[in-house]
Design an enzyme around this catalytic site. Structure first.
Site, PDB file in Angstrom:
ATOM      1  N   GLY A  12     -21.371   5.948  35.988  1.00 48.54           N
ATOM      2  CA  GLY A  12     -22.805   5.776  36.009  1.00 48.54           C
ATOM      3  C   GLY A  12     -23.300   4.354  36.126  1.00 48.54           C
ATOM      4  N   ASN A  14     -24.064   2.798  38.845  1.00 49.54           N
ATOM      5  CA  ASN A  14     -25.172   2.797  39.810  1.00 49.54           C
ATOM      6  C   ASN A  14     -26.428   3.402  39.188  1.00 49.54           C
ATOM      7  OD1 ASN A  14     -24.368   1.796  42.640  1.00 49.54           O
ATOM      8  ND2 ASN A  14     -22.604   2.968  41.970  1.00 49.54           N
ATOM      9  N   ASN A 108     -27.395   8.255  49.422  1.00 48.85           N
ATOM     10  CA  ASN A 108     -26.077   8.112  48.794  1.00 48.85           C
ATOM     11  C   ASN A 108     -25.615   6.667  48.933  1.00 48.85           C
ATOM     12  OD1 ASN A 108     -23.465   8.920  47.709  1.00 48.85           O
ATOM     13  ND2 ASN A 108     -22.667   8.737  49.797  1.00 48.85           N
ATOM     14  N   HIS A 110     -22.213   4.467  49.259  1.00 45.96           N
ATOM     15  CA  HIS A 110     -20.787   4.611  49.555  1.00 45.96           C
ATOM     16  C   HIS A 110     -20.144   3.228  49.516  1.00 45.96           C
ATOM     17  CE1 HIS A 110     -17.070   6.247  51.107  1.00 45.96           C
ATOM     18  NE2 HIS A 110     -17.028   5.238  51.952  1.00 45.96           N
TER      19      HIS A 110
HETATM   20  C1  GRF Z   1     -18.069   3.667  42.581  1.00 49.05           C
HETATM   21  O1  GRF Z   1     -16.867   3.321  43.227  1.00 49.05           O
HETATM   22  C2  GRF Z   1     -19.145   3.825  43.604  1.00 49.05           C
HETATM   23  O2  GRF Z   1     -18.925   2.963  44.682  1.00 49.05           O
HETATM   24  C3  GRF Z   1     -18.977   5.204  44.083  1.00 49.05           C
HETATM   25  O3  GRF Z   1     -18.603   5.940  42.930  1.00 49.05           O
HETATM   26  C4  GRF Z   1     -17.921   5.059  42.005  1.00 49.05           C
HETATM   27  C5  GRF Z   1     -18.466   5.172  40.620  1.00 49.05           C
HETATM   28  O4  GRF Z   1     -19.818   4.853  40.650  1.00 49.05           O
HETATM   29  N1  GRF Z   1     -20.203   5.652  44.698  1.00 49.05           N
HETATM   30  P1  GRF Z   1     -20.678   4.906  39.270  1.00 49.05           P
HETATM   31  O5  GRF Z   1     -20.166   3.783  38.389  1.00 49.05           O
HETATM   32  O6  GRF Z   1     -20.417   6.252  38.624  1.00 49.05           O
HETATM   33  O7  GRF Z   1     -22.091   4.696  39.696  1.00 49.05           O
END
Ligand code: GRF
Length: 207
Positions: A12, A14, A108, A110
Site C-alpha cells: 500500500g 502507492n 493503474n 505499473h
Molecule cells: C509495487 O512494485 C508497485 O510498483 C506495483 O505494486 C507493488 C506494490 O505497490 N504497482 P504498493 O506498495 O502495494 O503500492
C-alpha cells in the site's frame, strides 16, 4: 469531491502516497471513499484503517466465476458512488463487465516504462528483475488507463529512473517507487480531476 476507489493487493505504499497528497492539499477536492484489497492481511488495509477509510476484501477466488467477481466489485463501487478507480499495487485481473462499467475511469500504476517489462506475469519485483537481467540503463513507472489486457491501456504519464551499476531488484524497486510511482499516481489523479486528460484514440493528450 472526486470520489476515489482504490484497489490494492500489498504493502500500500502507492495508497499512502495518495492519502498523503490529499492531506497536504496537492489532491484537494479528492477523497478516498473505499479501499478494496484482493486479499486479507495486507498492510494496505492497515494503512486504510489508520486513516479511517472504509475498506473491504473482495477476493476473486471467493467467487465461482469472473462474472460474479466483477458483479461484486461493481456493486461495492456503486454503493460508495466511486467516480475514479485507482489500481495501486493491485494484482488481480478485472473482467469485461467492470472495465465496461468504469471505462476510461480506471487508472493503474505499473513499475516499468510500458511497453517494456509489462504484461501477464510482470508485477511487483519481477519488472525490476527483468530490467536488470536485460541490462537497461533506465527504467521507470507508467500510469495508464486500464482496459481488458494487462498493462495495455492508453498511457497517461511516465517517468524514467536511472538504473545504477550496483542495483539489486529491491534497490531498483524502491528507487522507482520513491522517484516515480509515488509522484506519478497522485499527479494522474489530479490531472483527471482537472479534466486535463484528453483521450484521442489510444493516446492521451494532457491539456
Ligand atoms: C509495487 O512494485 C508497485 O510498483 C506495483 O505494486 C507493488 C506494490 O505497490 N504497482 P504498493 O506498495 O502495494 O503500492
Amino acid at each position: 469531491m472526486l470520489r476515489l476507489g482504490i484497489l490494492v493487493s500489498g504493502g500500500g505504499t502507492n495508497l499512502q502516497s495518495i492519502i498523503d497528497k490529499i492531506q497536504n492539499g496537492y489532491l484537494a477536492g479528492c477523497g478516498i471513499v473505499t479501499v478494496v484489497s484482493s486479499k486479507t492481511g495486507v498492510y494496505a488495509l492497515e494503512r486504510a484503517q489508520k486513516h479511517n477509510i472504509p475498506s473491504a476484501v473482495i477476493s476473486k477466488k471467493s467467487f465461482g466465476s469472473m462474472e460474479e467477481y466483477d458483479s461484486a466489485l461493481i456493486a461495492h463501487f456503486k454503493q460508495y458512488e466511486v467516480e475514479l478507480v485507482v489500481l495501486a499495487g493491485f494484482l488481480s485481473m478485472l473482467g469485461q463487465a467492470f472495465v465496461d462499467t468504469y471505462r476510461n475511469r480506471i487508472i493503474n500504476i505499473h513499475p516499468s516504462l510500458i511497453p517494456s517489462f509489462c504484461g501477464k506475469g510482470y508485477y511487483g519485483i519481477i519488472p525490476h528483475q527483468k530490467a536488470l537481467e536485460y541490462g537497461v540503463k533506465v527504467t521507470g513507472a507508467t500510469v495508464h488507463f486500464v482496459d481488458l489486457e494487462y498493462d495495455s491501456g492508453p498511457i497517461i504519464l511516465q517517468k524514467a529512473v536511472e538504473v545504477k551499476p550496483d542495483d539489486t531488484p529491491e534497490s531498483l524497486q524502491l528507487r522507482v517507487m520513491q522517484e516515480a510511482e509515488w509522484e506519478l499516481l497522485p499527479k494522474a489523479i489530479r490531472l483527471y480531476k482537472e479534466n486535463r486528460l484528453i483521450l484521442e484514440g489510444r493516446k492521451v493528450r494532457i491539456e
